[in-house]
Design a protein around this motif. Structure first.
Motif, PDB file in Angstrom:
ATOM      1  N   UNK A  82       0.851  -1.189   0.000  1.00  0.00           N
ATOM      2  CA  UNK A  82       0.000   0.000   0.000  1.00  0.00           C
ATOM      3  C   UNK A  82       0.887   1.239   0.000  1.00  0.00           C
ATOM      4  N   UNK A  83       0.645   2.178  -0.900  1.00  0.00           N
ATOM      5  CA  UNK A  83       1.408   3.422  -0.856  1.00  0.00           C
ATOM      6  C   UNK A  83       0.955   4.292   0.321  1.00  0.00           C
ATOM      7  N   UNK A  84       1.793   5.229   0.693  1.00  0.00           N
ATOM      8  CA  UNK A  84       1.411   6.262   1.654  1.00  0.00           C
ATOM      9  C   UNK A  84       0.820   7.455   0.907  1.00  0.00           C
ATOM     10  N   UNK A 118       7.647  -7.046  16.594  1.00  0.00           N
ATOM     11  CA  UNK A 118       7.511  -6.244  17.803  1.00  0.00           C
ATOM     12  C   UNK A 118       6.545  -5.083  17.585  1.00  0.00           C
ATOM     13  N   UNK A 119       6.527  -4.564  16.355  1.00  0.00           N
ATOM     14  CA  UNK A 119       5.652  -3.437  16.020  1.00  0.00           C
ATOM     15  C   UNK A 119       4.201  -3.897  15.894  1.00  0.00           C
ATOM     16  N   UNK A 120       4.011  -5.075  15.278  1.00  0.00           N
ATOM     17  CA  UNK A 120       2.666  -5.596  15.076  1.00  0.00           C
ATOM     18  C   UNK A 120       2.730  -7.116  14.962  1.00  0.00           C
ATOM     19  N   UNK A 121       2.009  -7.802  15.827  1.00  0.00           N
ATOM     20  CA  UNK A 121       1.993  -9.260  15.765  1.00  0.00           C
ATOM     21  C   UNK A 121       1.334  -9.747  14.480  1.00  0.00           C
ATOM     22  N   UNK A 122       0.297  -9.032  14.059  1.00  0.00           N
ATOM     23  CA  UNK A 122      -0.399  -9.416  12.830  1.00  0.00           C
ATOM     24  C   UNK A 122       0.362  -8.881  11.628  1.00  0.00           C
ATOM     25  N   UNK A 123       0.449  -9.665  10.601  1.00  0.00           N
ATOM     26  CA  UNK A 123       1.128  -9.235   9.371  1.00  0.00           C
ATOM     27  C   UNK A 123       0.096  -8.569   8.462  1.00  0.00           C
ATOM     28  N   UNK A 124      -0.319  -7.356   8.881  1.00  0.00           N
ATOM     29  CA  UNK A 124      -1.352  -6.630   8.146  1.00  0.00           C
ATOM     30  C   UNK A 124      -0.872  -5.229   7.817  1.00  0.00           C
ATOM     31  N   UNK A 125      -1.396  -4.692   6.739  1.00  0.00           N
ATOM     32  CA  UNK A 125      -1.064  -3.329   6.334  1.00  0.00           C
ATOM     33  C   UNK A 125      -1.891  -2.324   7.129  1.00  0.00           C
ATOM     34  N   UNK A 126      -1.298  -1.185   7.387  1.00  0.00           N
ATOM     35  CA  UNK A 126      -2.072  -0.081   7.960  1.00  0.00           C
ATOM     36  C   UNK A 126      -2.979   0.481   6.874  1.00  0.00           C
ATOM     37  N   UNK A 127      -4.047   1.155   7.279  1.00  0.00           N
ATOM     38  CA  UNK A 127      -4.940   1.758   6.288  1.00  0.00           C
ATOM     39  C   UNK A 127      -4.290   2.989   5.671  1.00  0.00           C
ATOM     40  N   UNK A 128      -4.743   3.345   4.479  1.00  0.00           N
ATOM     41  CA  UNK A 128      -4.245   4.562   3.826  1.00  0.00           C
ATOM     42  C   UNK A 128      -4.680   5.753   4.670  1.00  0.00           C
ATOM     43  N   UNK A 129      -3.724   6.530   5.139  1.00  0.00           N
ATOM     44  CA  UNK A 129      -3.992   7.577   6.119  1.00  0.00           C
ATOM     45  C   UNK A 129      -3.598   8.931   5.546  1.00  0.00           C
ATOM     46  N   UNK A 130      -4.559   9.861   5.505  1.00  0.00           N
ATOM     47  CA  UNK A 130      -4.283  11.225   5.074  1.00  0.00           C
ATOM     48  C   UNK A 130      -4.162  12.086   6.320  1.00  0.00           C
TER      49      UNK A 130
END
Length: 588
Positions: free
Chosen positions: A106-108, A193-205
């Protein structure tokens, strides 16, 4: 008979015409707040239908009171960016494997829209810190020029909420570091350590529409491990090694990554609503007092909206924030129009896009209906609907922005427990006027647990308390618009806001453009007298494009540059002034 028919017709027309009550009544307050905070307006998010409906309601109230509509039938339109969306064409290829956008990568929102194909360097947390005892370098002995860098999100002290690395660890700060090192792009991945789940963060504006010149993306650990596979490494192994050794780490990889990024920043139009009540005194009518309140709110909430209910998507009606303030402006407009005793002219304005970074009031003061040096006072009403009946506490900011304000506030006080703040800068639209050397009154009953949540509804408004605040405000406004001599402006506090973290060792003494409206660099909205920037000749409206030769494209890059400076240094600051480049020498 004809006369009777004509008279009846006139009566019918008159009864259907605009009507208003010049008195400040509970019924009118309820009517205004109940409509503006109704579910039908869906939270009045800037640029959406509910935002337009609110503006139309306000302009109809102004027109019914007989005010002169300003700008284009009362509307001053301006453009803004409200969100970021994934557009067509986003692609990611690692060696011979292709991946799906929003599933694998996912792009930022602040990424460049471009295509880059290059080799990859793993660069730990993407940090290069050399500050006293705080040392960490993920780039030691390696050249990342022209290559992707793959870095972990966060920092080496993730369990510490006050980590000393915080100011260096945001995605924007790391992207700036990558850009400074001429990297082709930067790839983020969440370690275990940052996130146990291997999931992408949502696109955040993040409400700042500035973008980097390189692509900035995030990938899942599965994708990152594919990039690392040729070296027999995984993200978990590398993360564990760095944390155990408490040291930076980098690794040249043989993988090639090709990425196409296409993120669309959604632009929309919103508006200020403004009207004029001319003054009755031949001399004083050329002086103007502004009464304002913002009418926008957070829409349905959600990530990036400003909602404190981060995980809740629901209508944020904003009854107190700020239907209550808009109702105050409407009530005062009707009262002053009915009394017709205002010697000075009065401009009534409902600001759009305050929640996006005071964009409405900035647009108003940048393109005012009358020159700002003719404005002799500004009243800003923001959240006046939750008066505590026991304490009767009323907050008023800007009390030292004129020599006369505090005595005026105390002399007319009907019994409130006044909490006065002298400074003219604050988190609402009056700040835009203080920057123009205008005395300001920022009137509020204060924040509460429902602030910026879906619970800020009309049934929780203290309507009787709101009426008391409006009556007091009417008395204050009446004094300011009728007094023989205008208020005497005085600077009260700096014209820039301090960093919340308090981590800067130096300051230029400027108020930055927090919203990132300017694309060429970081615009200076105000320069504080006696500070280094002022001494060097910096002016309001200058656009900082570099510090010590290093690019400044927005407020984030400006802050990053500032963090690396020391008191006593002499620095060069490149600015654009009226479109022409100028270099200023600043002694810190």
């Amino acid at each position: 008979m004809k006369y009777f028919v004509f008279a009846a017709f006139v009566f019918i027309v008159a009864s259907c015409g605009p009507k208003y009550d010049k008195e400040i009544t509970l019924d009118d307050i309820r009517e205004n707040i109940n409509y503006l905070a109704s579910d039908s307006l869906k939270g009045r998010k800037s640029g959406e239908q509910g935002d337009l409906l609110a503006a139309q309601y306000i302009v109809e109230k102004f027109e019914a009171a007989g005010l002169e509509l300003l700008f284009d039938d009362g509307f001053q339109e301006f453009e803004l960016v409200t969100s970021a969306e994934i557009a067509d064409g986003n692609q990611l290829q690692v060696n011979d494997n292709s991946y799906e956008v929003e599933e694998d990568f996912l792009p930022y929102a602040f990424s460049a829209n471009t295509t880059v194909e290059a080799e990859v360097v793993f660069a730990g947390f993407g940090l290069e810190v050399d500050r006293d005892s705080l040392q960490w370098n993920d780039f030691e002995g390696i050249d990342v020029s022209g290559k992707w860098i793959l870095v972990l999100q966060g920092d080496p002290d993730l369990d510490n909420p006050n980590s000393p690395y915080l100011e260096f660890s945001s995605e924007r700060a790391k992207a700036l570091k990558a850009s400074d090192k001429n990297a082709a792009g930067i790839i983020f991945v969440a370690g275990t350590k940052f996130s146990e789940e291997d999931e992408l963060s949502s696109l955040f504006f993040d409400k700042n529409n500035s973008r980097f010149s390189i692509p900035v993306i995030q990938v899942t650990r599965e994708v990152a491990n594919e990039i690392l596979k040729s070296k027999g490494q995984t993200i978990k192994k590398l993360e564990t090694e760095m944390l155990e050794q408490n040291a930076g780490l980098n690794l040249e990889l043989s993988s090639t990554v090709k990425t196409t990024v296409n993120v669309e920043l959604k632009e929309t139009t919103t508006r200020n609503v403004a009207a004029l009540l001319p003054g009755t005194d031949e001399t004083l009518k050329d002086e103007y007092v502004v009464l304002g309140a913002h009418y926008d709110h957070l829409g349905m909430g959600g990530p990036g909206s400003g909602s404190r209910a981060i995980d809740t998507v629901a209508i944020h009606n904003g009854a107190d924030d700020n239907a209550s303030g808009v109702s105050t402006v409407i009530q005062l407009a009707e009262k002053l129009a009915g009394d017709k005793s205002n010697k000075r002219s009065v401009i009534f304005v409902a600001f759009g896009a305050e929640e996006m970074g005071l964009l409405g009031s900035k647009s108003f003061t940048a393109n005012p209906p009358v020159k700002t040096d003719k404005m002799v006072g500004m009243f800003n009403f923001d959240m006046i609907g939750r008066l505590d009946e026991e304490s009767q506490s009323l907050s008023i900011g800007g009390s030292k922005t004129s020599k006369e304000t505090e005595q005026l506030l105390n002399d007319l006080n009907p019994g409130f427990q006044l909490a006065l703040s002298g400074e003219g800068i604050g988190p609402s639209d009056h700040a835009s006027f203080y920057l123009q050397d205008i005395p300001v009154f920022f009137i509020s009953t204060g924040a509460h647990p429902d602030y910026h949540t879906p619970q800020d509804d009309a049934e929780l408004i203290n309507f009787e308390g709101a009426q008391k605040v409006m009556d007091y405000s009417a008395a204050l406004v009446d004094d300011v618009v009728t007094r023989a001599k205008k208020l005497t402006f005085q600077e009260a506090g700096s014209k820039f806001q301090r960093s919340r973290g308090g981590r800067f060792k130096v300051t230029l003494g400027v108020m930055p453009d927090f919203a990132g409206v300017e694309k060429r660099g970081m615009r200076v909205d105000a320069v504080s007298k006696g500070k280094p920037a002022h001494a060097a000749g910096m002016k309001n409206g200058d656009i900082i494009i570099a510090i010590n030769g290093k690019k400044v494209g927005n407020i984030y890059e400006y802050m990053d540059r500032l963090q690396k400076l020391e008191a006593g240094e002499t620095i060069s600051v490149d600015v654009l002034r009226d479109g022409k480049p100028t270099v200023l020498i600043v002694q810190l």
